[in-house]
Design a protein around this motif. Structure first.
Motif, short mmCIF file in Angstrom:
data_model
loop_
_atom_site.label_atom_id
_atom_site.label_comp_id
_atom_site.label_asym_id
_atom_site.label_seq_id
_atom_site.Cartn_x
_atom_site.Cartn_y
_atom_site.Cartn_z
N LEU A 111 0.52 -1.48 0.00
CA LEU A 111 0.21 0.19 -0.15
C LEU A 111 1.09 1.35 -0.24
O LEU A 111 0.60 2.44 -0.57
CB LEU A 111 -0.58 -0.12 1.06
CG LEU A 111 -2.05 -0.89 1.66
CD1 LEU A 111 -2.85 -0.99 2.58
CD2 LEU A 111 -3.00 -1.02 0.22
N ILE A 112 1.89 0.88 0.72
CA ILE A 112 3.34 2.27 0.76
C ILE A 112 3.50 2.67 -0.75
O ILE A 112 3.54 3.38 -1.37
CB ILE A 112 4.16 2.29 2.18
CG1 ILE A 112 4.14 1.94 3.38
CG2 ILE A 112 5.21 3.18 1.19
CD1 ILE A 112 4.48 2.30 3.95
N PHE A 113 4.03 1.14 -0.98
CA PHE A 113 4.21 1.45 -2.47
C PHE A 113 2.89 1.74 -3.12
O PHE A 113 3.62 2.41 -4.30
CB PHE A 113 4.94 0.31 -3.15
CG PHE A 113 6.16 -0.11 -2.31
CD1 PHE A 113 7.83 1.20 -1.72
CD2 PHE A 113 6.52 -1.42 -2.29
CE1 PHE A 113 8.59 0.56 -0.98
CE2 PHE A 113 7.70 -1.70 -1.84
CZ PHE A 113 8.37 -0.40 -0.90
N ALA A 114 1.72 1.25 -3.61
CA ALA A 114 0.68 2.03 -4.10
C ALA A 114 0.96 3.44 -4.18
O ALA A 114 0.38 4.58 -5.48
CB ALA A 114 -0.21 1.29 -4.44
N ALA A 115 0.42 4.06 -3.07
CA ALA A 115 -0.15 5.32 -2.62
C ALA A 115 1.48 6.10 -3.29
O ALA A 115 0.97 6.97 -4.05
CB ALA A 115 0.09 5.69 -1.67
N THR A 116 2.31 6.06 -2.81
CA THR A 116 3.68 6.97 -3.08
C THR A 116 3.44 6.83 -5.29
O THR A 116 4.02 8.39 -5.18
CB THR A 116 5.33 6.20 -3.37
OG1 THR A 116 4.85 5.51 -1.89
CG2 THR A 116 6.04 6.82 -3.63
N LEU A 117 3.33 5.25 -5.85
CA LEU A 117 3.32 6.16 -7.43
C LEU A 117 2.42 6.73 -7.55
O LEU A 117 1.67 7.03 -9.28
CB LEU A 117 3.65 4.45 -7.29
CG LEU A 117 4.64 3.64 -7.82
CD1 LEU A 117 4.88 2.14 -7.83
CD2 LEU A 117 5.81 4.38 -8.19
N LEU A 118 0.92 6.04 -7.21
CA LEU A 118 -0.22 7.09 -7.50
C LEU A 118 -0.28 7.91 -7.19
O LEU A 118 -1.28 8.87 -7.72
CB LEU A 118 -1.08 6.19 -6.79
CG LEU A 118 -1.61 3.94 -8.15
CD1 LEU A 118 -3.00 3.55 -7.06
CD2 LEU A 118 -1.20 4.42 -9.61
N GLY A 119 -0.27 8.44 -5.92
CA GLY A 119 -0.12 9.75 -6.05
C GLY A 119 1.25 10.33 -6.44
O GLY A 119 0.00 12.21 -5.78
N GLY A 120 2.02 10.00 -6.49
CA GLY A 120 2.69 10.99 -7.01
C GLY A 120 2.34 11.52 -8.95
O GLY A 120 2.62 12.27 -9.40
N LEU A 121 1.74 10.72 -9.88
CA LEU A 121 0.77 10.80 -10.73
C LEU A 121 -0.35 11.61 -10.62
O LEU A 121 -0.59 12.80 -11.29
CB LEU A 121 0.61 8.97 -11.44
CG LEU A 121 1.62 8.24 -11.52
CD1 LEU A 121 1.17 7.14 -12.55
CD2 LEU A 121 2.61 9.45 -12.76
N PHE A 122 -1.07 11.44 -9.73
CA PHE A 122 -2.25 12.27 -9.40
C PHE A 122 -2.36 13.25 -8.80
O PHE A 122 -2.83 14.15 -8.87
CB PHE A 122 -3.21 11.11 -9.27
CG PHE A 122 -3.81 10.17 -10.05
CD1 PHE A 122 -4.10 10.28 -11.32
CD2 PHE A 122 -3.32 8.84 -10.07
CE1 PHE A 122 -4.62 9.18 -12.11
CE2 PHE A 122 -3.83 7.56 -10.91
CZ PHE A 122 -4.46 8.18 -12.16
N LEU A 123 -1.69 13.51 -8.01
CA LEU A 123 -0.89 14.42 -6.96
C LEU A 123 -0.13 15.83 -7.34
O LEU A 123 -0.38 16.32 -6.88
CB LEU A 123 -0.72 14.01 -6.05
CG LEU A 123 -2.32 13.77 -4.62
CD1 LEU A 123 -1.65 12.86 -3.26
CD2 LEU A 123 -3.46 14.16 -4.46
#
Length: 206
Positions: A111-123
């Motif tokens: 979840l940390i890796f997913a949040a980092t990658l997806l957060g980087g893209l969309f935030l």
């Protein structure tokens, strides 16, 4: 070429070593009769295998990170984060004698890796995967966006699978899945991204 092959073998050993150690200790703990040892004398016999495996996993993880630091003068970000969470959740597992913490560790890491990658893209509108692997893969911005999105979603899938397995199956089944399920899935997913890497590769001048 020989040096490259040696480095690849060492990296594979450092990656798989702690997982194999975890599996072997959990599988053989009853045979070794670890309840005779002081640290496990007061532990519920049914939980001794997973407790012993957790302790061995923590030790092997620290050893792998140490060897990586000595051999390469640095520790990759993802193994470092995963290792830190192994120590924290493994420590809670042993201290509280509750294997829920070590079972949740893969979920938290993914979840940390997913949040980092997806957060980087969309935030932040940035493919953060490029910051880690830009020296390994030379691909264009569109390729980094697609690769980051796919890996972010894949980490979410791994987190969901871990939750399903540990909550609905035995500890032995979960350990087997963690070692012989997660790694093959990751390898297959990595290989499936080769066409994307080839399609978006940046031509290099000789």
């Amino acid at each position: 070429m020989a040096t490259h092959q040696k480095n690849s073998v060492l990296k594979l050993i450092l990656e798989l070593g702690p997982l194999i150690t975890f599996f072997v200790v959990n599988a053989r703990a009853d045979t070794w009769d670890l309840t005779r040892l002081g640290p496990f004398a007061d532990v519920d016999p049914d939980t001794v295998p997973i407790m012993a495996a957790t302790a061995a996993f923590m030790f092997a993880t620290v050893a792998a990170l140490t060897v990586s630091l000595i051999a390469y003068r640095k520790v990759p970000v993802m193994p470092l984060i995963s290792g830190a969470i192994v120590i924290v959740f493994g420590g809670l597992t042993l201290y509280l004698q509750n294997d829920t913490f070590i079972k949740m560790k893969p979920t938290i890491v993914n979840l940390i890796f997913a949040a980092t990658l997806l957060g980087g893209l969309f935030l932040f509108r940035r493919p953060l995967l490029a910051l880690v692997f830009d020296s390994v893969f030379q691909i264009d911005d569109e390729g980094w966006w697609k690769l980051s999105l796919r890996w972010g979603l894949f980490f979410l899938v791994l987190a969901a699978l871990n939750e399903i397995v540990w909550r609905n199956f035995s500890t032995d089944t979960w350990v087997t899945f963690k070692v012989f399920g997660t790694m093959p899935l990751t390898i297959l997913f990595t290989l499936s991204q080769l066409p994307l890497l080839q399609k978006h590769a940046i031509a290099q001048e000789t």
